[in-house]
Scaffold this active site. Structure first.
Site, PDB file in Angstrom:
ATOM      1  N   LYS A  44      35.185  50.316  36.419  1.00  0.00           N
ATOM      2  CA  LYS A  44      35.362  51.584  37.129  1.00  0.00           C
ATOM      3  C   LYS A  44      36.736  52.171  36.818  1.00  0.00           C
ATOM      4  O   LYS A  44      36.887  53.359  36.572  1.00  0.00           O
ATOM      5  CB  LYS A  44      35.190  51.369  38.643  1.00  0.00           C
ATOM      6  CG  LYS A  44      33.736  51.171  39.037  1.00  0.00           C
ATOM      7  CD  LYS A  44      33.551  50.652  40.440  1.00  0.00           C
ATOM      8  CE  LYS A  44      32.064  50.346  40.681  1.00  0.00           C
ATOM      9  NZ  LYS A  44      31.776  49.657  41.922  1.00  0.00           N
ATOM     10  N   ASP A  65      30.768  56.434  47.371  1.00  0.00           N
ATOM     11  CA  ASP A  65      29.585  55.578  47.223  1.00  0.00           C
ATOM     12  C   ASP A  65      28.401  56.168  47.993  1.00  0.00           C
ATOM     13  O   ASP A  65      27.262  55.739  47.807  1.00  0.00           O
ATOM     14  CB  ASP A  65      29.878  54.178  47.798  1.00  0.00           C
ATOM     15  CG  ASP A  65      30.092  53.140  46.698  1.00  0.00           C
ATOM     16  OD1 ASP A  65      29.648  53.390  45.563  1.00  0.00           O
ATOM     17  OD2 ASP A  65      30.697  52.097  46.999  1.00  0.00           O
ATOM     18  N   GLN A  92      34.592  47.635  47.254  1.00  0.00           N
ATOM     19  CA  GLN A  92      33.604  46.896  46.461  1.00  0.00           C
ATOM     20  C   GLN A  92      32.858  45.896  47.342  1.00  0.00           C
ATOM     21  O   GLN A  92      33.476  45.091  48.037  1.00  0.00           O
ATOM     22  CB  GLN A  92      34.332  46.174  45.304  1.00  0.00           C
ATOM     23  CG  GLN A  92      33.422  45.496  44.319  1.00  0.00           C
ATOM     24  CD  GLN A  92      32.565  46.468  43.499  1.00  0.00           C
ATOM     25  OE1 GLN A  92      33.036  47.512  43.062  1.00  0.00           O
ATOM     26  NE2 GLN A  92      31.311  46.134  43.299  1.00  0.00           N
TER      27      GLN A  92
END
Ligand code: NAP
Length: 288
Positions: A54, A121, A98
């Site tokens: 990422k 997200d 994460q």
């Protein structure tokens, strides 16, 4: 006949070029550089790889990015304080924690602490609600990556039988929702589904998000179906693989995504899209 390979790397390259150009235009116009903060708690090796990828993607797109690593025994309160700090940071437009998190931390509490406008997200209940009613701010990255792939590869969804295996909040459920919004006729399967192969054989578009290597076998696939493999697993030799028995299913399907090089790459591309969108929204808010 062997299936057409839906090459996530190739499709992503074009989308990322476009994102990079739009980010550069934003920076030139306003001085705003899209910024992403990724928080990694603990030392899960797979998570470390995802986070590295990422960060690299952000750098290549000309974004600002920070990775905050915290030890596995981090208290929930400490993580929430860090999110609070990032909430006020004007250089940061997207915050991503994460997953999975260590057991002492309540995942839902952490997701709820991320401000919805920085929730790239799209896991915050407010954003999930917007996706349900179809007026989304952000789309969840993996299902959005699949939809982008179908769009670019000219694979129609409207009126077709779509079967999603898996009903997680991060993949299965939103995947089904996006296929439905694209006018597919959608069935969701899970571990309690009876006669699974009978259901999956109805699919014109079959999406597998189970997390088990070799789960989707050729007898579960209708000849000519489009097969999207979201799974990310390790096989007996420790190599990355999806849920689908690729050699056998690619003989039957009309199109198929490989693992690696399929949906995973698209997921990161859509994270870039969401971060850029968050930065553009921040620009609009600044003028209000
Ligand atoms: P998850 O939360 O573990 O969900 C797995 C789903 O599979 C559950 O809904 C489960 O049903 C269902 N399932 C398990 N065994 C089944 C069976 N025998 N028959 C039918 N359904 C079954 O996993 P996830 O987070 O959605 O992730 C799924 C996979 O996608 C994993 O391999 C993950 O690593 C991968 N992934 C990839 C990306 C990417 O970018 N490519 C992104 C996210 C995740 P129940 O609900 O009944 O238990």
């Amino acid at each position: 006949m062997a299936a057409r390979i839906l090459d996530g790397k190739k499709i992503s390259a074009a989308v990322r070029e476009d994102i990079k150009a739009r980010a550069a235009a934003l920076t030139e116009r306003t001085g705003i550089v899209p910024g992403l903060a990724v928080i990694l708690v603990g030392e899960n090796p797979a998570s470390q790889v995802y986070v590295r990828n990422k960060k690299k993607a952000c750098e290549e797109a000309g974004f600002y990015s920070v990775v905050i690593t915290m030890p596995a025994d981090t208290e929930q309160e400490t993580l929430l304080e860090k999110i609070e700090e990032l909430k006020a940071d004007r250089q940061i437009h997207g915050i991503l924690v994460q997953l999975p998190l260590p057991p002492q931390i309540d995942e839902q509490a952490v997701i709820a602490a991320i401000p919805p406008e920085k929730d790239v997200d799209a896991f915050h209940p407010e954003n999930v609600g917007h996706i349900m009613i179809g007026d989304h701010r952000f789309l969840p990255c993996t299902p959005a990556g699949v939809m982008k792939m179908l769009e670019i590869e000219d694979i129609p969804v409207a009126g077709r039988e779509c079967v999603v295996i898996g009903r997680s909040n991060i993949v299965g459920k939103p995947m089904a929702m996006l296929l439905l919004q694209a006018n597919g006729t959608v069935t969701i399967c899970h571990s309690k589904t009876k006669n699974l192969a009978e259901v999956t054989r109805r699919a014109d578009i079959l999406v597998s998000a189970v997390g088990k290597a070799g789960f989707v076998t050729a007898d579960m696939v209708k000849p000519g179906a489009v097969v999207i493999d979201v799974g990310m697993n390790r096989n007996a030799e420790g190599k990355l693989c999806g849920d689908v028995d690729f050699p056998a299913v690619s003989e039957i399907a009309s199109a198929i995504t490989p693992v690696p090089g399929g949906v995973g790459v698209m997921t990161i591309t859509m994270l870039l899209e969401n971060t850029l969108r968050a930065a553009l929204n921040a620009e609009i808010s600044a003028y209000r």
